[in-house]
Design a protein around this motif. Structure first.
Motif, short mmCIF file in Angstrom:
data_model
loop_
_atom_site.label_atom_id
_atom_site.label_comp_id
_atom_site.label_asym_id
_atom_site.label_seq_id
_atom_site.Cartn_x
_atom_site.Cartn_y
_atom_site.Cartn_z
N ASP A 289 -3.19 14.08 -4.09
CA ASP A 289 -4.54 13.59 -3.77
C ASP A 289 -5.59 14.66 -4.02
O ASP A 289 -6.55 14.82 -3.26
CB ASP A 289 -4.60 13.13 -2.31
CG ASP A 289 -3.71 11.93 -2.05
OD1 ASP A 289 -3.48 11.16 -3.01
OD2 ASP A 289 -3.25 11.77 -0.91
N LYS A 614 -4.71 -2.52 -1.18
CA LYS A 614 -4.86 -1.54 -2.25
C LYS A 614 -3.61 -0.65 -2.31
O LYS A 614 -3.07 -0.26 -1.28
CB LYS A 614 -6.09 -0.66 -1.97
CG LYS A 614 -6.36 0.41 -3.03
CD LYS A 614 -7.60 1.22 -2.67
CE LYS A 614 -7.87 2.29 -3.72
NZ LYS A 614 -9.05 3.11 -3.35
N GLU A 616 -2.00 2.89 -4.29
CA GLU A 616 -2.24 4.06 -5.13
C GLU A 616 -0.90 4.76 -5.34
O GLU A 616 -0.16 4.99 -4.39
CB GLU A 616 -3.20 5.04 -4.45
CG GLU A 616 -4.61 4.53 -4.26
CD GLU A 616 -5.45 5.56 -3.54
OE1 GLU A 616 -6.05 6.42 -4.23
OE2 GLU A 616 -5.50 5.53 -2.30
N ARG A 619 0.05 9.88 -7.29
CA ARG A 619 -0.95 10.76 -6.67
C ARG A 619 -0.55 12.23 -6.81
O ARG A 619 -1.38 13.11 -6.69
CB ARG A 619 -1.10 10.41 -5.19
CG ARG A 619 -1.56 8.99 -4.93
CD ARG A 619 -1.63 8.69 -3.45
NE ARG A 619 -0.33 8.75 -2.79
CZ ARG A 619 -0.05 9.54 -1.77
NH1 ARG A 619 -0.97 10.34 -1.27
NH2 ARG A 619 1.16 9.54 -1.22
N THR A 630 -4.07 2.68 -9.56
CA THR A 630 -4.44 1.90 -8.37
C THR A 630 -4.29 0.42 -8.68
O THR A 630 -4.37 -0.02 -9.82
CB THR A 630 -5.89 2.17 -7.94
OG1 THR A 630 -6.77 1.84 -9.02
CG2 THR A 630 -6.08 3.62 -7.54
N GLU A 632 -5.85 -3.15 -6.70
CA GLU A 632 -6.68 -3.60 -5.60
C GLU A 632 -6.89 -5.10 -5.72
O GLU A 632 -7.19 -5.60 -6.80
CB GLU A 632 -8.03 -2.87 -5.62
CG GLU A 632 -8.80 -2.97 -4.32
CD GLU A 632 -9.92 -1.95 -4.25
OE1 GLU A 632 -10.68 -2.00 -3.27
OE2 GLU A 632 -10.05 -1.12 -5.17
#
Length: 881
Positions: A289, A614, A616, A619, A630, A632
């Motif tokens: 991240d 969502k 992700e 990362r 991603t 969503e």
């Protein structure tokens, strides 16, 4: 230079000072650990030397045999069972090299003491037999002249000599002493007496019967007292039944024998082989991240953390070679034998087989003797090193492929000299319990593409491996179906690539909705990497992985849900209130009830909501700047919404139950305002705690409900009194108010109003560690308050000048409205369970009134308590998101 240990001492444990001599011998309490450490070093021993391990050796009383040795830098723990307590002393010594100091007393003699006792006693017809002559109440007989064996197990008598008395049981209780055996040794806590003179007992038996019964007594020669058993009896080995029959007249002297020993490999899980590693660490240097994350986890530390230790039996074969017609052990042979000797001294029990051989050059009979001498010289080498010779079986097997003719002449033909050299040897073989354990599992996160994990093996040494062709190597090997061939290195550090199953091309990774599980394959979502770092000390089986690295996808899921409701959940109004209140109440209750019915019948309410999901992943990177992938999307999720609505409909019924209280009957208004709810949750895998080898699912839940419950109540207690009497307000208060009304008449009045208003609001965040519940942090709080105001007024018309009223009515009115949402996660997923509770209205009254009427004056007081509105609670079941 004089380096090493000069003196040792006891630093921990219980011992008997009066039975000990400082610096020479110590008598310890049995069945307790006593710790020995170095007390004094030789003068040239450096501070760095003192940190190194020393070899602790426990030896026999005569210091010829090393019973057990172990390297340690923290001292040596030793305990003695009661069976080995007695006059027998062990000798404990320590040195850097493992060589004993035969000139100086650098060690301590150690023995144990406890009350002498006979634990078991039995007769057998064969040495070492487990079957007693009298077995399970079945009586067997011998005859005079038979050989029998007496076995006693004892406590507190090891190394002592005792007197064994043989008694003949007589009917008149005047039992007769038949024979006495003096100086019977107790060896390893046992008496094993071979009795060959049973024929001679006949001469001492009076009035001999068809079957005579014999037993023994054991006397301590020092105290002249008989030694008892656990029940306090001094009669043992009851009974030996002898028929009146003679099988032989031999009267050989009875013999004291050592216990029969069956050597078995030691099954101890604590290992001290020089072929070893001590610590294994795995390092992850990643960017997650956008933040650098560097972590090193110790996955193995000298055996700590391994599970289900087991000891599979392994067979070891080693060989040393000799020159032609020689029994001299050369330098290479000494290195092999020293290595094996050290291993055997640290592993109790194994029987060692030595097989000597010779080549075919020379006469066969001569070579037979030569092979035996070669085997014996190896046995002598081991004996000189302190190994118990009774563990060794040496056998000369002569020539390999003998070539002598029938006349015994050596008719050798030419052979390759290499074959001759290989046949001039001694094979050493023994079995031992290997050291294996359940593979250590280490869990990690990774993206779809490769990142490196680094494994470091500390104190990795294999020069001392006593194995032959299958010896352990100083090597790290990593195998996986992801690799075409294994990654390996002949060093102590290896960086190897790992990745997760979640592909870059996966557009909608719903099969990883719970990151550790692949819902599509109904199996773990981990990619497996097996690490092999085997050694004699730890994980000796080369086919078993030491560490299994499980790599999971670095996916994080977020769900958000918002729900606004436009109508009150419940509204109850009083038809006796002010017209304005009734009119407004009608509007609200109509809307609330219509909405309620609509939600029951159609699963819908006057509301607005939004929900989004969502995902992700990827990362984690290692030096790359690419953005994570991603996904969503939003969805109504009508089914979930309807289930949620059915729960909140329960709150509407609260007003119905409140309306049955004495306060209602059209005099109260009760409102539960509709909530404005926002809910969010995230779940993902993370290491927890940071030093752990496994991952855990982290669930972060945020909740906001403003308000969850909001209540408004207005009650005119005076009107209730007028309608229902004073006792409806407070039992006993009617007499006070009635008297006041009588005196005041219509010219005066009273107003007593209770107002309850306010709300409870929910807000907060909880982070749940599903593997370590104690790591859970945060809370969902219920904030806000419900205010209670009591107002009292009294008045009189202005024309009534002769009437005066002084007084007050105090009311301490308490209530509470609590609410919250219990949130959590389990194997089924994330759940929420709303909580709502109304405590009711409880009032404590103190009424004081003074009324003047002309010259008449009266003061009245009263105290009491009343439950105005009954409490109510709504219970909800867990609902999974």
């Amino acid at each position: 230079m004089a380096k090493g240990v000069k003196k040792i001492k006891v630093t921990k444990g219980n011992y008997y000072p009066k039975m000990s001599v400082p610096g020479q011998r110590i008598t310890i309490v049995p069945n307790q650990d006593v710790t020995f450490q170095v007390e004094e070093w030789l003068p040239d021993t450096t501070a760095e030397d003192k940190k190194k391990p020393v070899i602790w050796m426990r030896q026999t009383n005569d210091r010829k045999i090393i019973i057990y040795q172990v390297p340690s830098s923290t001292g040596y723990k030793f305990s003695i069972d009661k069976q080995y307590c007695g006059s027998y002393q062990f000798y404990i010594e320590a040195s850097f090299s493992g060589k004993r100091d035969t000139k100086n007393n650098v060690g301590l003699y150690v023995k144990g003491w406890c009350e002498p006792k006979i634990v078991t006693s039995k007769w057998t017809t064969q040495r070492g037999s487990k079957t007693s002559i009298k077995n399970q109440n079945k009586v067997n007989y011998i005859s005079y002249g038979h050989i029998v064996y007496l076995n006693l197990t004892t406590e507190g008598l090891n190394g002592n000599t005792v007197i064994i008395e043989f008694w003949n049981q007589q009917a008149a209780k005047n039992d007769k002493l038949v024979h006495v055996y003096n100086n019977v040794q107790v060896i390893d806590g046992e008496v094993n007496l071979k009795i060959e003179n049973t024929y001679s007992w006949m001469a001492y038996v009076d009035n001999i019967q068809n079957v005579e019964e014999f037993y023994i007594k054991v006397k301590d020669p020092a105290s002249k007292k008989y030694i008892k058993d656990n029940l306090g009896d001094d009669l043992h080995a009851i009974y030996l039944n002898v028929k009146n029959k003679v099988v032989t007249t031999n009267a050989n002297v009875s013999k004291n024998q050592t216990p029969t020993k069956v050597y078995k490999p030691d099954v101890s899980n604590v290992r001290y082989e020089p072929c070893k590693f001590e610590v294994i660490k795995i390092t992850e240097n990643v960017v997650k991240d956008g933040k650098a994350s560097n972590s090193t986890v110790t996955v193995f530390d000298n055996g700590n953390g391994i599970k289900q230790k087991n000891a599979p039996q392994e067979k070891i074969h080693r060989t040393i070679f000799f020159k032609f017609d020689s029994t001299v052990i050369d330098k290479d042979g000494e290195e092999v034998l020293n290595n094996i000797l050290k291993f055997l001294l640290e592993h109790k029990g194994s029987t060692i087989n030595l097989s000597g051989y010779a080549c075919v050059i020379g006469k066969q009979n001569y070579n037979k003797g030569l092979s035996q001498r070669r085997a014996d010289v190896v046995k002598k080498f081991f004996g000189a090193g302190g190994l118990d010779l009774s563990r060794i079986i040496s056998l000369g097997k002569g020539e390999v492929d003998p070539s002598d003719d029938k006349m015994g002449r050596d008719n050798i033909r030419y052979k390759n000299e290499k074959d001759y050299e290989n046949n001039r040897r001694v094979d050493i073989s023994f079995t031992f319990q290997g050291h294996d354990a359940q593979t250590i599992v280490y869990e990690a996160l990774a993206p779809s593409s490769d990142i490196n994990l680094t494994i470091d093996v500390l104190q990795h040494i294999n020069k001392g491996c006593f194995r032959g062709s299958d010896k352990h190597e100083k090597k790290i090997i990593v195998k996986s179906v992801e690799y075409g061939k294994p990654h390996e290195i002949n060093e102590s550090s290896l960086a190897f690539p790992v990745n997760s199953q979640l592909s870059w091309a996966n557009a909608a990774p719903f099969n990883y909705i719970w990151p550790s599980f692949n819902a599509l394959e109904m199996d773990s979502s981990a990619t497996i990497y097996n690490v092999f770092v085997n050694s004699c000390r730890w994980f000796s089986n080369k086919n078993n992985a030491v560490i299994q690295v499980k790599v999971f996808p670095d996916i994080k899921w977020t769900v958000e849900f918002k729900w606004n409701h436009d109508q009150p959940f419940a509204y109850s109004f009083g038809n006796k209130l002010h017209p304005y209140d009734i009119k407004e109440g009608q509007k609200k209750v109509i809307g609330a009830e219509l909405d309620r019915g609509w939600s029951k019948n159609h699963g819908e309410m006057d509301q607005s909501f939004a929900l989004s999901l969502k995902a992700e992943w990827n990362r984690i990177t290692q030096g790359r700047s690419s953005a994570p992938q991603t996904l969503e999307l939003g969805h109504k999720w009508d089914g979930k919404i309807r289930k949620t609505l059915s729960l909140f409909n329960k709150m509407k019924s609260m007003t119905e139950r409140v309306s049955n209280s004495p306060l209602s009957k059209g005099k109260a208004r009760f409102v539960i305002e509709s909530p404005k709810i926002a809910f969010s949750a995230q779940w993902y895998l993370e290491r927890a705690p940071k030093t752990s080898v496994d991952l855990t699912t982290i669930v972060a839940i945020g909740v906001s409900a403003k308000p969850l419950v909001e209540a408004k109540i207005e009650v005119d207690l005076w009107k209730i009194f007028v309608k229902y009497g004073g006792d409806a307000i407070c039992p006993g208060a009617g007499s006070i108010i009635s008297w006041i009304l009588d005196k005041l008449g219509k010219e005066a009045g009273m107003h007593f109003l209770i107002s309850i208003s306010g709300g409870i609001y929910i807000d907060g965040k909880v982070t749940i560690n599903t593997s370590y519940p104690k790591e859970t942090s945060g809370e969902v709080k219920a904030t806000g308050k419900v205010q209670v105001v009591a107002e009292f007024k009294a008045w009189a018309k202005g024309g009534v000048g002769y009437l005066a009223f002084e007084g007050e009515v105090k009311a301490d009115v308490s209530t509470s409205i609590t609410g919250g949402i219990k949130v959590g996660a389990d194997k089924k997923g994330i759940f929420a369970a709303p909580i709502a509770e109304f405590a009711g209205v409880k009032a404590t009254f103190v009424a004081v009134g003074t009324v003047k009427l002309g010259v008449f004056k009266r003061t009245l007081t009263y105290e009491g308590e009343s439950r105005l509105v009954m409490p109510d609670e709504i219970k909800f079941e867990k609902q999974y998101i």
